[in-house]
Write an enzyme that holds these catalytic residues in place. Structure first.
Site, PDB file in Angstrom:
ATOM      1  N   ASN A 143       0.830  -1.208   0.000  1.00  0.00           N
ATOM      2  CA  ASN A 143       0.000   0.000   0.000  1.00  0.00           C
ATOM      3  C   ASN A 143       0.860   1.252   0.000  1.00  0.00           C
ATOM      4  OD1 ASN A 143      -2.123  -1.761   0.129  1.00  0.00           O
ATOM      5  ND2 ASN A 143      -2.397  -1.553   2.340  1.00  0.00           N
ATOM      6  N   VAL A 144       0.344   2.270  -0.626  1.00  0.00           N
ATOM      7  CA  VAL A 144       1.091   3.543  -0.731  1.00  0.00           C
ATOM      8  C   VAL A 144       0.401   4.634   0.093  1.00  0.00           C
ATOM      9  CG1 VAL A 144       1.964   2.962  -3.033  1.00  0.00           C
ATOM     10  CG2 VAL A 144      -0.207   4.212  -2.835  1.00  0.00           C
ATOM     11  N   HIS A 175       5.960  -0.438  -2.671  1.00  0.00           N
ATOM     12  CA  HIS A 175       5.519   0.350  -3.829  1.00  0.00           C
ATOM     13  C   HIS A 175       5.568   1.848  -3.583  1.00  0.00           C
ATOM     14  CE1 HIS A 175       3.149  -3.505  -5.024  1.00  0.00           C
ATOM     15  NE2 HIS A 175       4.430  -3.585  -5.355  1.00  0.00           N
ATOM     16  N   CYS A 219      15.244  21.804 -10.855  1.00  0.00           N
ATOM     17  CA  CYS A 219      16.080  21.373 -12.001  1.00  0.00           C
ATOM     18  C   CYS A 219      15.302  21.475 -13.309  1.00  0.00           C
ATOM     19  CB  CYS A 219      16.572  19.932 -11.788  1.00  0.00           C
ATOM     20  SG  CYS A 219      15.334  18.661 -12.189  1.00  0.00           S
ATOM     21  N   GLY A 278      -5.512  -8.935   2.772  1.00  0.00           N
ATOM     22  CA  GLY A 278      -6.108  -7.944   1.875  1.00  0.00           C
ATOM     23  C   GLY A 278      -5.322  -7.708   0.616  1.00  0.00           C
ATOM     24  N   SER A 297      -4.740  -9.198  -3.445  1.00  0.00           N
ATOM     25  CA  SER A 297      -5.256 -10.100  -4.484  1.00  0.00           C
ATOM     26  C   SER A 297      -4.157 -11.001  -5.019  1.00  0.00           C
ATOM     27  CB  SER A 297      -5.836  -9.284  -5.638  1.00  0.00           C
ATOM     28  OG  SER A 297      -4.797  -8.481  -6.184  1.00  0.00           O
ATOM     29  N   ASN A 310      -8.582 -12.791   3.603  1.00  0.00           N
ATOM     30  CA  ASN A 310      -9.176 -11.991   2.530  1.00  0.00           C
ATOM     31  C   ASN A 310     -10.681 -12.248   2.538  1.00  0.00           C
ATOM     32  OD1 ASN A 310      -9.876 -10.898  -0.149  1.00  0.00           O
ATOM     33  ND2 ASN A 310      -7.656 -10.830  -0.455  1.00  0.00           N
ATOM     34  N   GLU A 361     -12.367 -12.677  -0.017  1.00  0.00           N
ATOM     35  CA  GLU A 361     -12.687 -13.637  -1.089  1.00  0.00           C
ATOM     36  C   GLU A 361     -11.415 -14.375  -1.471  1.00  0.00           C
ATOM     37  OE1 GLU A 361     -13.931 -11.114  -4.300  1.00  0.00           O
ATOM     38  OE2 GLU A 361     -11.956 -10.211  -4.514  1.00  0.00           O
ATOM     39  N   ALA A 412      -9.946  -7.843   7.035  1.00  0.00           N
ATOM     40  CA  ALA A 412      -8.674  -7.591   7.728  1.00  0.00           C
ATOM     41  C   ALA A 412      -8.926  -7.113   9.161  1.00  0.00           C
ATOM     42  CB  ALA A 412      -7.880  -6.548   6.943  1.00  0.00           C
TER      43      ALA A 412
HETATM   44  C1  BV8 Z   1       8.815  -4.832 -11.407  1.00  0.00           C
HETATM   45  C2  BV8 Z   1       1.860   2.001  -6.784  1.00  0.00           C
HETATM   46  C3  BV8 Z   1      10.865  -5.206 -12.595  1.00  0.00           C
HETATM   47  C4  BV8 Z   1       1.210   2.793  -7.875  1.00  0.00           C
HETATM   48  C5  BV8 Z   1       1.571  -0.334  -7.463  1.00  0.00           C
HETATM   49  C6  BV8 Z   1       6.115 -11.252 -12.863  1.00  0.00           C
HETATM   50  C7  BV8 Z   1       4.957 -11.888 -13.283  1.00  0.00           C
HETATM   51  C8  BV8 Z   1       3.896 -11.161 -13.838  1.00  0.00           C
HETATM   52  C9  BV8 Z   1       3.994  -9.760 -13.989  1.00  0.00           C
HETATM   53  C10 BV8 Z   1       5.151  -9.166 -13.597  1.00  0.00           C
HETATM   54  C11 BV8 Z   1       6.211  -9.890 -13.031  1.00  0.00           C
HETATM   55  N1  BV8 Z   1       7.206  -9.013 -12.722  1.00  0.00           N
HETATM   56  C12 BV8 Z   1       6.840  -7.767 -13.092  1.00  0.00           C
HETATM   57  C13 BV8 Z   1       5.586  -7.825 -13.642  1.00  0.00           C
HETATM   58  C14 BV8 Z   1       4.836  -6.706 -14.168  1.00  0.00           C
HETATM   59  C15 BV8 Z   1       4.078  -5.982 -13.057  1.00  0.00           C
HETATM   60  C16 BV8 Z   1       2.904  -6.792 -12.550  1.00  0.00           C
HETATM   61  O1  BV8 Z   1       2.996  -7.485 -11.551  1.00  0.00           O
HETATM   62  N2  BV8 Z   1       1.787  -6.632 -13.241  1.00  0.00           N
HETATM   63  C17 BV8 Z   1       0.561  -7.280 -12.813  1.00  0.00           C
HETATM   64  C18 BV8 Z   1      -0.620  -6.352 -13.147  1.00  0.00           C
HETATM   65  C19 BV8 Z   1       0.446  -8.634 -13.491  1.00  0.00           C
HETATM   66  N3  BV8 Z   1       4.947  -5.646 -11.954  1.00  0.00           N
HETATM   67  C20 BV8 Z   1       5.708  -4.523 -12.028  1.00  0.00           C
HETATM   68  O2  BV8 Z   1       5.736  -3.796 -13.014  1.00  0.00           O
HETATM   69  C21 BV8 Z   1       6.538  -4.192 -10.808  1.00  0.00           C
HETATM   70  N4  BV8 Z   1       7.880  -3.865 -11.234  1.00  0.00           N
HETATM   71  O3  BV8 Z   1       8.623  -5.988 -11.206  1.00  0.00           O
HETATM   72  O4  BV8 Z   1      10.036  -4.317 -11.907  1.00  0.00           O
HETATM   73  C22 BV8 Z   1      10.261  -5.353 -13.969  1.00  0.00           C
HETATM   74  C23 BV8 Z   1      10.108  -4.217 -14.757  1.00  0.00           C
HETATM   75  C24 BV8 Z   1       9.553  -4.362 -16.046  1.00  0.00           C
HETATM   76  C25 BV8 Z   1       9.139  -5.616 -16.522  1.00  0.00           C
HETATM   77  C26 BV8 Z   1       9.276  -6.752 -15.694  1.00  0.00           C
HETATM   78  C27 BV8 Z   1       9.842  -6.610 -14.424  1.00  0.00           C
HETATM   79  C28 BV8 Z   1       5.994  -2.932 -10.133  1.00  0.00           C
HETATM   80  C29 BV8 Z   1       4.682  -3.228  -9.447  1.00  0.00           C
HETATM   81  C30 BV8 Z   1       4.259  -2.011  -8.572  1.00  0.00           C
HETATM   82  C31 BV8 Z   1       3.065  -1.324  -9.202  1.00  0.00           C
HETATM   83  N5  BV8 Z   1       2.587  -0.225  -8.324  1.00  0.00           N
HETATM   84  N6  BV8 Z   1       1.220   0.687  -6.667  1.00  0.00           N
HETATM   85  C32 BV8 Z   1      -0.174   3.254  -7.487  1.00  0.00           C
HETATM   86  O5  BV8 Z   1      -0.679   2.852  -6.418  1.00  0.00           O
HETATM   87  O6  BV8 Z   1      -0.762   4.009  -8.275  1.00  0.00           O
HETATM   88  S1  BV8 Z   1       0.755  -1.818  -7.282  1.00  0.00           S
HETATM   89  C33 BV8 Z   1      -0.909  -1.460  -6.959  1.00  0.00           C
HETATM   90  O7  BV8 Z   1      -1.646  -2.607  -7.337  1.00  0.00           O
HETATM   91  C34 BV8 Z   1      -1.228  -1.302  -5.494  1.00  0.00           C
HETATM   92  O8  BV8 Z   1      -0.234  -0.616  -4.797  1.00  0.00           O
HETATM   93  C35 BV8 Z   1      -1.394  -2.724  -4.977  1.00  0.00           C
HETATM   94  O9  BV8 Z   1      -0.214  -3.178  -4.397  1.00  0.00           O
HETATM   95  C36 BV8 Z   1      -1.610  -3.516  -6.253  1.00  0.00           C
HETATM   96  C37 BV8 Z   1      -2.902  -4.226  -6.281  1.00  0.00           C
HETATM   97  O10 BV8 Z   1      -3.941  -3.208  -6.045  1.00  0.00           O
HETATM   98  P1  BV8 Z   1      -5.440  -3.632  -5.449  1.00  0.00           P
HETATM   99  O11 BV8 Z   1      -6.043  -4.638  -6.353  1.00  0.00           O
HETATM  100  O12 BV8 Z   1      -6.245  -2.463  -5.033  1.00  0.00           O
HETATM  101  O13 BV8 Z   1      -5.095  -4.267  -4.142  1.00  0.00           O
HETATM  102  P2  BV8 Z   1      -4.933  -5.734  -3.986  1.00  0.00           P
HETATM  103  O14 BV8 Z   1      -4.331  -6.418  -5.177  1.00  0.00           O
HETATM  104  O15 BV8 Z   1      -4.159  -5.820  -2.786  1.00  0.00           O
HETATM  105  O16 BV8 Z   1      -6.493  -6.278  -3.952  1.00  0.00           O
HETATM  106  C38 BV8 Z   1      -7.364  -5.862  -2.920  1.00  0.00           C
HETATM  107  C39 BV8 Z   1      -7.688  -7.165  -2.173  1.00  0.00           C
HETATM  108  O17 BV8 Z   1      -8.265  -6.853  -0.940  1.00  0.00           O
HETATM  109  C40 BV8 Z   1      -8.684  -8.032  -2.942  1.00  0.00           C
HETATM  110  O18 BV8 Z   1      -8.249  -9.362  -2.973  1.00  0.00           O
HETATM  111  C41 BV8 Z   1      -9.971  -7.909  -2.098  1.00  0.00           C
HETATM  112  O19 BV8 Z   1     -10.714  -9.121  -2.094  1.00  0.00           O
HETATM  113  C42 BV8 Z   1      -9.400  -7.683  -0.723  1.00  0.00           C
HETATM  114  N7  BV8 Z   1     -10.250  -6.967   0.225  1.00  0.00           N
HETATM  115  C43 BV8 Z   1     -11.124  -5.965  -0.014  1.00  0.00           C
HETATM  116  N8  BV8 Z   1     -11.649  -5.538   1.168  1.00  0.00           N
HETATM  117  C44 BV8 Z   1     -11.074  -6.279   2.151  1.00  0.00           C
HETATM  118  C45 BV8 Z   1     -10.190  -7.193   1.559  1.00  0.00           C
HETATM  119  N9  BV8 Z   1      -9.462  -8.064   2.278  1.00  0.00           N
HETATM  120  C46 BV8 Z   1      -9.610  -8.036   3.626  1.00  0.00           C
HETATM  121  N10 BV8 Z   1     -10.435  -7.177   4.274  1.00  0.00           N
HETATM  122  C47 BV8 Z   1     -11.186  -6.299   3.574  1.00  0.00           C
HETATM  123  N11 BV8 Z   1     -12.018  -5.442   4.217  1.00  0.00           N
HETATM  124 ZN    ZN Z   2      14.875  17.746 -10.128  1.00  0.00          ZN
END
Ligand code: BV8
Ligand code: ZN
Length: 247
Positions: free
Chosen positions: A111-112, A128, A158, A195, A197, A221, A223, A239
């Site tokens: 989380n950010v 992140h 800059c 929390g 996915s 979670n 779900e 959570a």
């Molecule tokens: C990188 C900041 C090297 C920005 C974010 C390997 C395999 C596949 C893909 C990749 C891989 N390596 C790299 C990738 C690509 C990519 C990636 O993973 N893509 C995904 C979409 C497949 N990863 C990257 O690019 C990472 N960089 O690896 O660098 C590299 C570089 C280039 C190419 C290859 C490698 C960088 C990833 C960071 C991205 N930035 N955040 C911003 O916030 O704007 S991530 C962002 O999405 C969030 O910060 C969060 O972490 C993430 C998911 O967001 P949400 O869906 O909202 O949250 P979450 O997933 O946690 O889901 C919510 C959950 O809560 C659900 O399950 C729901 O059921 C549950 N819930 C809801 N209410 C409750 C609950 N649970 C409990 N209690 C409740 N009340």
């Molecule tokens: Zn600067």
């Protein structure tokens, strides 16, 4: 993987208490679901109004910022004020209290929103980045204050645009944070993912890294997720509700 039932929740809680009492290292990995009870929409829900027609994984990228700096800047400023007006919830507060009692506990967050820190958690490993911090997109200089512009993001001394200090898709995670998180995963006896996915890598790979090193994985979670099939316990609960039972 055991289906989420009250019995599983009780077993999982018992496991946490035993590990904590034995002062075994525990790793908590939190995702956006942790902040749902604070009214902060999860990443995919953060797109309303002007931004509703965009895909967040396309908007949270260096390419989107280069193509449309003002649109991306405004999206982050909207989200930044949203999290600054939100309050940490009971789940954040319990994690901060658990850390005070059990120093062997580590907290890694995707989380950010800065809510763990505002609840009092220390040494939070931010994979992140943090939306409440603004920095220069070129020289990295932090910008505590800035003056909003009409048609573009504010600029650093800059000359380059300011940006939120978050990790965009396609950008590497902060080296030290990722190394600390991987070390914590490889050395914990219990990893509790809450929390998330389990979609975004490399963060989503941490529970598997912990299990390969012999740890037990509890998933909390509302779900099932991409992590549920590999978890030792899947607790279908919110959570805040699960964590309140820990305190
Ligand atoms: C990188 C900041 C090297 C920005 C974010 C390997 C395999 C596949 C893909 C990749 C891989 N390596 C790299 C990738 C690509 C990519 C990636 O993973 N893509 C995904 C979409 C497949 N990863 C990257 O690019 C990472 N960089 O690896 O660098 C590299 C570089 C280039 C190419 C290859 C490698 C960088 C990833 C960071 C991205 N930035 N955040 C911003 O916030 O704007 S991530 C962002 O999405 C969030 O910060 C969060 O972490 C993430 C998911 O967001 P949400 O869906 O909202 O949250 P979450 O997933 O946690 O889901 C919510 C959950 O809560 C659900 O399950 C729901 O059921 C549950 N819930 C809801 N209410 C409750 C609950 N649970 C409990 N209690 C409740 N009340
Ligand atoms: Zn600067």
């Amino acid at each position: 993987m055991k289906q989420g039932t009250e019995q599983v929740a009780a077993q999982a809680l018992e496991h946490v208490k035993q590990a904590a009492t034995a002062a075994q290292p525990i790793l908590f990995l939190t995702g956006a679901g942790m902040s749902a009870a604070s009214g902060v929409p999860t990443f995919r829900d953060a797109l309303t109004g002007l931004w509703a027609k965009y895909n967040p994984t396309e908007l949270a990228t260096p390419e989107a910022f280069a193509a449309n700096p003002k649109l991306v800047w405004d999206w982050y400023m909207m989200r930044k004020s949203m999290v600054e007006n939100a309050e940490p919830n009971e789940g954040h507060r319990v994690l901060a209290a658990v850390q005070n009692h059990f120093p062997a506990m580590q907290l890694v967050t995707q989380n950010v929103d800065n809510l763990h820190q505002r609840a009092g958690s220390r040494n939070v490993i931010e994979l992140h980045g943090n939306i409440t911090r603004i920095r220069c997109s070129r020289c990295g200089t932090p910008a505590a204050t800035f003056v909003e512009q009409q048609d573009e993001p504010p600029r650093c001394a800059c000359g380059h645009f300011l940006r939120p200090d978050v990790v965009w898709f396609g950008e590497s995670l902060p080296e030290d944070a990722l190394q600390q998180a991987e070390r914590a995963a490889a050395s914990c006896a219990l990893v509790i993912s809450i929390g998330t996915s389990g979609i975004v890598y490399p963060a989503a790979g941490l529970p598997q890294l912990a299990r390969q090193a012999g740890a037990v994985h509890i998933e909390v979670n509302v779900e099932p997720t991409a992590l549920s099939s590999q978890a030792d316990y899947f607790v279908q609960d919110s959570a805040a509700s699960f964590l309140q039972r820990l305190s």
